[in-house]
Design a protein around this motif. Structure first.
Motif, mmCIF file in Angstrom:
data_model
loop_
_atom_site.group_PDB
_atom_site.id
_atom_site.type_symbol
_atom_site.label_atom_id
_atom_site.label_comp_id
_atom_site.label_asym_id
_atom_site.label_seq_id
_atom_site.Cartn_x
_atom_site.Cartn_y
_atom_site.Cartn_z
ATOM 1 N N THR A 71 1.013 -1.231 0.020
ATOM 2 C CA THR A 71 -0.019 -0.002 0.036
ATOM 3 C C THR A 71 0.844 1.270 -0.069
ATOM 4 O O THR A 71 0.598 2.087 -0.881
ATOM 5 C CB THR A 71 -1.003 -0.009 1.256
ATOM 6 N N ASP A 72 2.025 1.445 0.796
ATOM 7 C CA ASP A 72 2.841 2.406 1.170
ATOM 8 C C ASP A 72 3.606 2.505 -0.363
ATOM 9 O O ASP A 72 3.610 3.868 -0.818
ATOM 10 C CB ASP A 72 3.730 2.255 2.048
ATOM 11 N N SER A 73 3.908 1.755 -1.259
ATOM 12 C CA SER A 73 4.591 1.829 -2.470
ATOM 13 C C SER A 73 3.733 2.250 -3.536
ATOM 14 O O SER A 73 4.078 3.072 -4.393
ATOM 15 C CB SER A 73 5.403 0.636 -2.734
ATOM 16 N N TYR A 74 2.547 1.602 -3.308
ATOM 17 C CA TYR A 74 1.535 2.116 -4.333
ATOM 18 C C TYR A 74 1.052 3.643 -4.141
ATOM 19 O O TYR A 74 0.686 4.529 -5.000
ATOM 20 C CB TYR A 74 0.457 1.192 -4.544
ATOM 21 N N VAL A 75 0.856 3.942 -2.802
ATOM 22 C CA VAL A 75 0.441 5.456 -2.629
ATOM 23 C C VAL A 75 1.667 6.493 -2.969
ATOM 24 O O VAL A 75 1.428 7.384 -3.672
ATOM 25 C CB VAL A 75 0.161 5.481 -1.075
#
Length: 186
Positions: free
Chosen positions: A165-169
């Motif tokens: 999630t952090d990488s895609y955000v």
């Protein structure tokens, strides 16, 4: 289903969100001409609505000009009408052979409005990514009950989903910042 399958399924959903975001950002008008501006234009053709790209050749011969060359010249007026009613704010010029669409320079206020629109599109993409995170965490908890996953397995899966999630955000933020810079550049 094991943890890796769950993670790959969540990652697949997040990838779709990113490709959808890229598609949406292409449709936001910058000062330069781009044939992708006309991707959503549908033309009444032989009794059905057809995408403009299926009935004409689109080109950008200059930085502020799009040309539309219908395969069937009898479609010129229908194509012109479809572009006018598309809500893009573009005015096509029909010379009987080809349609030229000049892309007007954007005013400062319009640039700011488009930058806000880019931010809104970005926020919607982040919400979609977070939705995939929630879905992954819910499935991990369900697998604990159904398949006997331990608390540690659920925690590890949740941690990996959070890293995804952090990488895609971060990807969403980068894409939106790039588009915003493009829009605000005179």
């Amino acid at each position: 289903m094991d943890k890796n399958q769950l993670i790959s399924k969540i990652k697949e959903g997040m990838e779709k969100t990113i490709s959808s975001l890229q598609s949406d950002l292409q449709k936001v008008r910058t000062g330069r001409a781009s044939a992708s501006l006309l991707d959503d234009v549908r033309v009444e053709s032989y009794g059905s609505l057809m995408p403009l790209t299926k009935i004409a050749t689109l080109a950008t011969p200059e930085a502020r000009l799009i040309t539309v060359n219908p395969f069937d010249k009898s479609m010129l007026s229908a194509v012109e009408k479809a572009i006018l009613t598309s809500g893009l704010g573009l005015t096509p010029n029909n010379d009987g052979k080809i349609i030229r669409i000049p892309i007007p320079a954007l005013s400062e206020d319009r640039r700011k409005d488009l930058a806000k629109q880019v931010k809104k599109i970005g926020e919607e993409a982040k919400v979609a990514v977070r939705h995939h995170r929630q879905e992954g965490n819910t499935k991990a908890k369900a697998f604990q009950k159904e398949h006997g996953w331990s608390e540690d397995e659920v925690k590890r899966a949740s941690d990996e989903v959070q890293k995804l999630t952090d990488s895609y955000v971060k990807k969403v933020d980068e894409l939106c910042a790039q588009k915003e810079k493009e829009v605000l550049t005179v």
